[in-house]
Design a protein around this motif. Sequence first.
Motif, short mmCIF file in Angstrom:
data_model
loop_
_atom_site.label_atom_id
_atom_site.label_comp_id
_atom_site.label_asym_id
_atom_site.label_seq_id
_atom_site.Cartn_x
_atom_site.Cartn_y
_atom_site.Cartn_z
N ASP A 294 45.92 35.91 33.51
CA ASP A 294 45.52 37.09 34.09
C ASP A 294 45.91 38.57 33.29
OD1 ASP A 294 48.34 37.40 34.33
OD2 ASP A 294 48.67 38.00 36.07
N ASN B 173 43.79 43.41 36.70
CA ASN B 173 43.73 42.15 35.96
C ASN B 173 42.91 41.02 36.48
OD1 ASN B 173 45.58 43.58 34.06
ND2 ASN B 173 47.17 42.15 34.50
N LYS C 124 41.85 37.12 36.75
CA LYS C 124 42.21 35.67 36.50
C LYS C 124 41.38 34.89 35.65
CE LYS C 124 45.53 35.84 39.79
NZ LYS C 124 46.92 35.68 39.07
#
Length: 548
Positions: A187, A197, A199
């Motif tokens: 992330d 952020n 994944k």
Amino acid sequence: MYLIRPSIIPVESLTSYLFRLGKENGYESACDLFNTYKNTAEAFTWFYLIRNTFTEESLDGISRMTRRSVSELNSLTFNRLLQEIGADSLSKLTYRETAQFCSICLNKTFLLNRMWSYRPVDMCSLHHIELTSTCTQCGWRINLRDLYKEECRKCGAPLNEGSVNKRFDRATTERKIRLNEIIAENDAFRLTPEGRNYKLQEFMTLVHRSLFLMRGAGSLTEDADDNAAAEQRVSTQYCNVIWMYDNFPRNFITVLEGFYSRRSAPERYVEKGEFEQLFRTNLFPEVKEAYFNFWDKTTRTTVKVTKHLADSYISKQNAATILGISYRYINALIRVGIIQKVNQQQVSQKEIKQLLTACTGRRSENPQGRITIRDMLRKYPIRGFSLVNIISFIVSGFLQPEKTDQLATIMEATFSEQEVNYCLQLFRMTPTIKLYEVSVMRNDHVHMGMATITAKGLIHNGKAYSNPAMIKYQWFEHAEKFGEWQCPVGYFPENPDHIVLFDAQGLEVASSIENQQHPDAAVLEAYYDAINNLKERLSQARGQLKSE
């Protein structure tokens, strides 16, 4: 149980740890080691070693043999990553039988770093040299069995010796380190410092779609003797995408400008559509806004440039650019009568703009349950059904387009799936109706719809219709015996007492059953005059097509 049990190295894979156990305890080959685990650990297969993913049963067996806890062993596997991104994505992200390695790392101590299993990773994060997957002596592809013996199975050359691979420049090294962090931490990627952020699975989706805009660009992040070959490397592709979204949106706009100048209109048509699949969800709103702002400005500039070419006339190629479709569809739209050509090379700019307005519609307030033209053609791959059919249904009033973004081209318009299914049903049931016939009927204010043949008559908009042909061919008796079915009809909304039916020979008129006892001669005469005029126009259209 092993007599010698070395300590676990945090960065290694479980496959690496098992290999070190085997080497320390005297197993000559990976196959000998595998047979030991196969006999001890339930359901153990070579696939586990290749993919570094292990079942709970196999981890329990390995735990008994090594006296290591299951959780400690599991931390060295890709099991958690498998749960997060799925088997398909993991397969695309990691190597199978082929292995890559750092010769310096192997020379110091036997170790298979988990990061070496990832396809996008081609640099040792410790020594900053390029990883290798072939024998430095003969070029043979190295697999896990070779790494266990630390020698090439073809020529016998040791893998922990030989020349050191190339080192990357500082900027490339920093970008590759960042790529390693994104993959390792799952992330660590973000578009802007204050942004969210993403994944690893979301980052992989961004990479996959962004590569459509970078075809033919080569490496944007490193100097390469063979730019085309560099572009094919997975690591280069991932680093290109990281560079593309650095300093967002500056680099992103640079890539779009290069894409626009580098790719031809037909290539852009396809590749833009692939990239725009990224916006089916709202995961990347910043990218979406910057992307459509760029094309909105580019489209406006293109229209301004074409205005002076021939007063109110533009070339077919410019018409295709304004509409956002391939050039070949312009000729197809001319053939079916939706666009009128001025001469062999030009069409009316006003007509193109009117068509664009008609085919993009108003701004959508609720895009849920709607589908774009690209998705429509992918989801319903029906033979003969093309963009021209869709545009014909739009101008005929069957499809009501809406737009959701600033960029207003035909391909970005969205449609109700209910309307799409209705048009597909109409298309399947009217193989004898040509697109030019729909166009002619539209000009004569004839609306089209679907009617149902029942035992009580042809039902349309709550009224029952019949004519001698239906009675002759026993339509209603067949509906009673075998069930009802539907057929397309044309009708004049201002006169619901009569409708038009289509067959291979032409048009038939059916009259309302309720009004058959008291026909109005003047109304009937006017109606049949309209039908005859329509037949004559269709005949002229057929003749014009044949002459072309």
